[in-house]
Design a protein around this motif. Structure first.
Motif, short mmCIF file in Angstrom:
data_model
loop_
_atom_site.label_atom_id
_atom_site.label_comp_id
_atom_site.label_asym_id
_atom_site.label_seq_id
_atom_site.Cartn_x
_atom_site.Cartn_y
_atom_site.Cartn_z
N PRO A 177 -46.70 32.43 34.68
CA PRO A 177 -47.86 31.52 34.70
C PRO A 177 -49.01 32.07 33.84
N GLY A 178 -49.51 31.24 32.93
CA GLY A 178 -50.61 31.67 32.05
C GLY A 178 -50.17 32.49 30.86
N GLY A 179 -48.86 32.74 30.73
CA GLY A 179 -48.35 33.55 29.62
C GLY A 179 -48.51 32.82 28.28
N GLN A 180 -48.57 33.60 27.22
CA GLN A 180 -48.81 33.04 25.88
C GLN A 180 -47.74 32.05 25.42
N ALA A 181 -46.52 32.18 25.95
CA ALA A 181 -45.43 31.32 25.49
C ALA A 181 -45.37 29.98 26.22
N ILE A 182 -46.11 29.85 27.32
CA ILE A 182 -45.96 28.66 28.19
C ILE A 182 -46.32 27.36 27.46
N GLU A 183 -47.46 27.33 26.80
CA GLU A 183 -47.88 26.09 26.14
C GLU A 183 -46.94 25.69 25.00
N PRO A 184 -46.56 26.63 24.11
CA PRO A 184 -45.58 26.27 23.08
C PRO A 184 -44.25 25.79 23.66
N ILE A 185 -43.81 26.40 24.77
CA ILE A 185 -42.55 25.97 25.41
C ILE A 185 -42.70 24.55 25.96
N ARG A 186 -43.84 24.27 26.59
CA ARG A 186 -44.09 22.93 27.13
C ARG A 186 -44.06 21.88 26.00
N GLN A 187 -44.68 22.23 24.87
CA GLN A 187 -44.71 21.28 23.74
C GLN A 187 -43.33 21.08 23.12
N ALA A 188 -42.55 22.15 23.07
CA ALA A 188 -41.24 22.05 22.42
C ALA A 188 -40.16 21.44 23.32
N PHE A 202 -27.75 27.68 26.92
CA PHE A 202 -26.34 28.03 26.84
C PHE A 202 -25.48 26.84 26.43
N GLN A 203 -26.02 25.64 26.61
CA GLN A 203 -25.27 24.44 26.23
C GLN A 203 -25.65 23.97 24.81
N ASP A 204 -26.77 24.44 24.30
CA ASP A 204 -27.33 23.88 23.06
C ASP A 204 -27.87 25.01 22.18
N ALA A 205 -27.10 25.35 21.14
CA ALA A 205 -27.47 26.47 20.26
C ALA A 205 -28.80 26.21 19.55
N GLN A 206 -29.08 24.95 19.23
CA GLN A 206 -30.33 24.60 18.56
C GLN A 206 -31.53 24.86 19.48
N ALA A 207 -31.37 24.51 20.77
CA ALA A 207 -32.44 24.76 21.75
C ALA A 207 -32.67 26.26 21.90
N ARG A 208 -31.58 27.02 21.87
CA ARG A 208 -31.70 28.47 21.99
C ARG A 208 -32.50 29.04 20.81
N ARG A 209 -32.18 28.55 19.60
CA ARG A 209 -32.92 29.01 18.41
C ARG A 209 -34.39 28.64 18.50
N ARG A 210 -34.67 27.43 19.02
CA ARG A 210 -36.06 26.98 19.13
C ARG A 210 -36.83 27.87 20.11
N LEU A 211 -36.19 28.20 21.23
CA LEU A 211 -36.83 29.09 22.21
C LEU A 211 -37.08 30.47 21.58
N GLU A 212 -36.09 30.98 20.85
CA GLU A 212 -36.23 32.29 20.21
C GLU A 212 -37.36 32.28 19.18
N GLU A 213 -37.49 31.18 18.45
CA GLU A 213 -38.56 31.07 17.45
C GLU A 213 -39.95 31.10 18.09
N ILE A 214 -40.04 30.63 19.33
CA ILE A 214 -41.31 30.68 20.06
C ILE A 214 -41.56 32.09 20.61
N VAL A 215 -40.53 32.62 21.29
CA VAL A 215 -40.74 33.82 22.10
C VAL A 215 -40.65 35.12 21.29
N HIS A 216 -39.70 35.19 20.35
CA HIS A 216 -39.46 36.47 19.66
C HIS A 216 -40.67 37.00 18.88
N PRO A 217 -41.39 36.16 18.10
CA PRO A 217 -42.57 36.71 17.41
C PRO A 217 -43.64 37.22 18.38
N LEU A 218 -43.79 36.55 19.52
CA LEU A 218 -44.76 36.99 20.53
C LEU A 218 -44.33 38.33 21.12
N ILE A 219 -43.04 38.45 21.45
CA ILE A 219 -42.52 39.70 22.00
C ILE A 219 -42.76 40.84 21.00
#
Length: 200
Positions: A41-52, A74-91
């Protein structure tokens, strides 16, 4: 400062091994902990995840809905890439800030997907793999999280194989099914002493 990339498959026991190193004076930066903080809750990735992904991927408490997201990626490789594009630069940004501030006899960066990302080989001096057989991984993860065997096997299939991790390892801490806690500590201490000699 000597920098170690610590990795291992799910259920290998890398967090326990990292705790040993920290207790013996190493600085530890755990990218898994950072990822949880970013999606809390309140983490930097939450708003980008909500939008995506939409509101349904944010739990009532304001954290990312991990169960729903796990099922989706795990069902959608494109969704996985999208999540990684949000989270990995922040990490990476938080990891970099923490490593620059770190103080210890050496630095351990815990990276569960170190082998898979392909980004870490030139950022660390050595790679240490906490290794165990796949049957032990499944049993430990089941005991810890209650996930089904099928879900655990899907997670493991998305990770590097045991052979791929070991091929990159400079150091190995074996933590298979027969390993007691004192034996694991003994194996970790041998690696710790070698690193202290290197960084000395």
């Amino acid at each position: 400062m000597l920098t170690i990339g610590l990795t291992g498959g799910i259920g290998s026991g890398k967090s326990r091994v990292a705790d040993f190193f920290q207790a013996w004076g190493a600085a530890v930066v755990d990218t898994d902990v950072i990822a949880h903080q970013l999606t809390a809750p309140g983490g930097q990735a939450i708003e980008p995840i909500r939008q995506a992904f939409g509101h349904e991927f944010i739990a009532p408490d304001g954290a990312m809905d991990r169960e729903r997201m796990r099922t989706r990626v795990f069902q959608d490789a494109q969704a996985r890439r999208r999540l990684e594009e949000i989270v990995h630069p922040l990490i990476f940004a938080v990891t970099k800030a923490q490593t620059l501030a770190a103080k210890g006899c050496y630095l351990v960066v815990v990276v569960p997907l170190l082998v898979e990302s392909g980004r870490w080989r030139d950022r660390v001096d050595r790679i240490c793999v906490v290794d165990c057989d796949t049957a032990t991984q499944v049993r430990r993860v089941q005991q810890r999280s209650g996930l089904s065997v099928a879900t655990i096997e899907r997670i493991m299939a998305a990770q590097a194989s045991r052979q791929q991790r070991l091929a990159l390892a400079d150091d190995i801490v074996l933590n298979d099914g027969d390993t007691t806690l004192p034996l694991l500590e003994q194996r970790a201490r041998a690696v710790h002493q070698a690193w202290c000699a290197l960084s000395g």
